[in-house]
Motif scaffolding. Sequence first.
Motif, PDB file in Angstrom:
ATOM      1  N   UNK A  38       0.906  -1.249   0.063  1.00 11.01           N
ATOM      2  CA  UNK A  38      -0.095   0.040  -0.032  1.00 11.01           C
ATOM      3  C   UNK A  38       0.715   1.111  -0.144  1.00 11.01           C
ATOM      4  N   UNK A  39       2.049   1.223  -0.152  1.00 10.89           N
ATOM      5  CA  UNK A  39       2.867   2.396   0.014  1.00 10.89           C
ATOM      6  C   UNK A  39       2.731   3.184  -1.408  1.00 10.89           C
ATOM      7  N   UNK A  40       2.531   4.483  -1.232  1.00 10.53           N
ATOM      8  CA  UNK A  40       2.190   5.063  -2.485  1.00 10.53           C
ATOM      9  C   UNK A  40       3.473   5.458  -3.348  1.00 10.53           C
ATOM     10  N   UNK A  41       4.755   4.968  -2.967  1.00 11.38           N
ATOM     11  CA  UNK A  41       5.727   5.073  -3.678  1.00 11.38           C
ATOM     12  C   UNK A  41       6.386   6.774  -3.818  1.00 11.38           C
ATOM     13  N   UNK A  42       5.715   7.489  -3.080  1.00 16.39           N
ATOM     14  CA  UNK A  42       6.145   8.933  -3.071  1.00 16.39           C
ATOM     15  C   UNK A  42       7.765   8.980  -2.685  1.00 16.39           C
ATOM     16  N   UNK A  43       7.676   8.496  -1.360  1.00 17.06           N
ATOM     17  CA  UNK A  43       9.035   8.820  -0.857  1.00 17.06           C
ATOM     18  C   UNK A  43       9.740   7.661  -0.699  1.00 17.06           C
ATOM     19  N   UNK A  44      11.134   7.963  -0.849  1.00 18.89           N
ATOM     20  CA  UNK A  44      12.166   6.772  -0.761  1.00 18.89           C
ATOM     21  C   UNK A  44      12.048   5.893   0.409  1.00 18.89           C
ATOM     22  N   UNK A  45      12.404   6.472   1.907  1.00 14.47           N
ATOM     23  CA  UNK A  45      12.265   5.383   3.017  1.00 14.47           C
ATOM     24  C   UNK A  45      11.164   4.457   2.952  1.00 14.47           C
ATOM     25  N   UNK A  46      10.061   4.748   2.564  1.00 15.72           N
ATOM     26  CA  UNK A  46       8.727   3.787   2.685  1.00 15.72           C
ATOM     27  C   UNK A  46       8.814   2.765   1.193  1.00 15.72           C
ATOM     28  N   UNK A  47       9.100   3.644   0.282  1.00 20.69           N
ATOM     29  CA  UNK A  47       9.095   2.725  -0.956  1.00 20.69           C
ATOM     30  C   UNK A  47      10.180   1.699  -1.034  1.00 20.69           C
ATOM     31  N   UNK A  48      11.298   2.021  -0.377  1.00 20.53           N
ATOM     32  CA  UNK A  48      12.257   1.046  -0.686  1.00 20.53           C
ATOM     33  C   UNK A  48      12.543   0.295   0.872  1.00 20.53           C
ATOM     34  N   UNK A  49      12.241   1.099   2.035  1.00 20.09           N
ATOM     35  CA  UNK A  49      12.228   0.364   3.250  1.00 20.09           C
ATOM     36  C   UNK A  49      11.525  -0.859   3.613  1.00 20.09           C
ATOM     37  N   UNK A  50      10.140  -0.521   3.071  1.00 21.31           N
ATOM     38  CA  UNK A  50       9.223  -1.701   3.466  1.00 21.31           C
ATOM     39  C   UNK A  50       9.631  -2.947   2.684  1.00 21.31           C
ATOM     40  N   UNK A  51       9.886  -2.883   1.385  1.00 22.54           N
ATOM     41  CA  UNK A  51      10.611  -4.297   0.665  1.00 22.54           C
ATOM     42  C   UNK A  51      11.598  -4.719   1.301  1.00 22.54           C
ATOM     43  N   UNK A  52      12.634  -3.946   1.526  1.00 25.21           N
ATOM     44  CA  UNK A  52      13.695  -4.348   2.507  1.00 25.21           C
ATOM     45  C   UNK A  52      13.297  -5.121   3.620  1.00 25.21           C
ATOM     46  N   UNK A  53      12.410  -4.710   4.523  1.00 25.35           N
ATOM     47  CA  UNK A  53      11.911  -5.413   5.574  1.00 25.35           C
ATOM     48  C   UNK A  53      11.438  -6.829   5.403  1.00 25.35           C
ATOM     49  N   UNK A  54      10.589  -6.914   4.297  1.00 25.14           N
ATOM     50  CA  UNK A  54       9.891  -8.029   3.927  1.00 25.14           C
ATOM     51  C   UNK A  54      10.943  -8.830   3.374  1.00 25.14           C
ATOM     52  N   UNK A  55      12.211  -8.508   2.662  1.00 26.85           N
ATOM     53  CA  UNK A  55      13.112  -9.528   2.237  1.00 26.85           C
ATOM     54  C   UNK A  55      13.748 -10.064   3.690  1.00 26.85           C
TER      55      UNK A  55
END
Lengths: 197, 568
Positions: B480-497
Amino acid sequence: MAHAESAHAVLPVPAPFTGRQDVDPEVVRELLSHFTFDDYEEAQELILSALQEVNEHFGWVSPEAAQIVAEHLNTTVNRVFGLLTFYADFRTEPRGHHHMLICHGMACYVMGSQALVQEMQGGFGIDDGETTADEQVSIQVVNGCLGVCDLAPVVKLDDEYFGPVTAEELTSLLNRAIGGQRAMREKGVSNGPRPTK
Amino acid sequence: MVHARPSEHLTRLETQADYVAFRAQAQARWKDLWEGSRTVVSVGVGSSSIAKGALDVLDTCRAELGNAAVVREVSGNGAFWMEPWIEIRRPGEPPVVYGPLQAADVTAVFNGERDDLAVGVRNSEPLRNIPSLNEHPFFRDQLQIISRNAGVIEPDSIEDAIARGAYDGYFKVLFEMSAEEAIAEVTAANVRGRGGGGFPAGIKWESGRKARVTPKFVVCNSHEGEPNVYKDRHLHECDPHRILEGILIACVVCGAERGYNYIGGEYPLAIRRFRKAVADAERIGLIGKNILGTGHDIAFRIRTGGGAYICGEASAMMFSVMGVRGQPRTKPPRSVEEGLWKRPTIANNTETLANIPDIIVNGGEWYAGLGTEGSKGTKLMTVQGPLARHGVVEVEMGMTLRKLFDDIYGGMAEGRTFKGVQTGGVSAGPLKDEHLDIPVDFDSLGDVGGMLGSGGWVIFDESVNVVDFARYLTAFNRYESCSKCVPCRLGNPALVEILDRIRFGRGSMDDLTLIQRTSKHIIELSLCGLGQVAPVPLIGMIEHFPEDFEHAVKYGTMTAPPLPLAAD
């Protein structure tokens, strides 16, 4: 197994799909005819509603339909596609004959919907938003909630709700919907790699 | 989307006197319905009961009892465990509620042969050994204020709503009360934002009223994309006029010329009923030009969302209303200064606005007498998971979770043991058994990592692996991240990995440190509320269930590697 009559007029959902719907430009224009507006701002506000109307009627929004919406509401097709790809409800590929929603809300998760999603992916080789190889069933995983949490985990096939559903029941439900054939699709053959969202 | 038609028999009311006459007529009709000589059969139809066959029951009632009784389509009353239900009021008797039943049972129930299906009687005294419905544990401890019309009125009938007191508050701010007085009542009531933020509505209205730019707008945020909350949908289905009245009061008080309601697109029944409510209110002249001769002009627009969780955030919601991608923006300017179409916009949650009519009618002091020190009034709650009962309830602020779970929801389902409860949707951490005695309000759970949020609680038992559950919650935020800002867009996939690595048995203890570090980045650097809380459930899970994570690091939680797919 609870069940609701699909012919009932209470819900503004389209009639069950009797086949893959090709988008008829004339019908799209007719659908849009009651989207009238006084100024530019109101036209902008109507884009999402208009796309929803088309999406509900045909099950998807074709590039041609997107163009018609853009022209009707004084915007560009780029803008329309920007919306279609952002909002999860819209489909840019046609739906199958049947449409299945697998609820993957938190309540369904704690009651075991993960197994259903795995069955869909592993057993039938299709992912969220994809259609079985024989074009019979499209499956969508609902990240929100269908709101019938006492039946969790819930599956909605066309207008009928089923729950609680086990992985075996999902298999038989899907097999019934696709006419007894277990449609396997080789992963990656038809869809190519998909970006992780 | 089907466009609702107003009821044919309604006509436009031009003056205050017209409205008073109309209200008296509606009240007389209501009185006649319940005290008259006809049998009244009400069927609870909501999206949860439709799934269980309520429409079949309704059709059967219409076909078989249509001549012998008045058949009404009311909404669900929040008690999912007794759906589908029907309520039969026989002349001279209080109404009796029966459920759960199917279409085949209707005739026998109507003939009084199936009293074993009776749940309760809507009366303080029992009737023929049928206990009072209010004595049922599910209803006994509830305090129904904003949901008091649930299952009572026909949501499609504006007359039912008016007979039960709808638009009384609107009438008051139109004719009897100045805007300053109304805002003073709302401020005195100290009603706080029900969407999760808890911001006082009075302050928001005050600054909205003071804003000098015109036109101004009021937007009701009815988009709840959280994977376990459906209180706003429930409210739309059972009492759409209450929400509409709240929005209209806000319009009058703040001097706004247009009201909006932004509803999640995945709620067709809620949208349909709300459209009908707006169409009827327009028809009788409660919306439009020169309302009841007062000179107020208020327009109304319904906008529907497209299934993006982020659109629950106020600025994202306004972008969505304006027909662009719903991505939050930096603040200030706040939306009361520069919101929709760069105009001052008062944005409130549905439940907040639904509280307003009662505050205006009964006064802020009355409302401030309910609830706890910092959180006034009641709260709609949804509790899910392996429980004995399910549904939506309204309780007074300050109830303990243990009372909520054990008394109202009947405790755990048979054979299940409580392990924890996920709080605040996907925005806060879990709680364990020892935390259940804390009285719940907006501020109380912060110390233990929980949150009231929008009132959604999900209970899980031993069958749920908390590492997998944490991964699910993180994956939801990733999706559900809207991909606007980097920490959320890249950080959440990193956490999932990282979590997938642990689950597959390839993790190390360093991964838990890495999770903490990555989470810190996301929390501190994200722009909006979604990003700032995205890793909080995961961190809470690690904090409360460290042994599960250590076990997962050693042995993993799954036998096959995670599939590189989008869905889950």
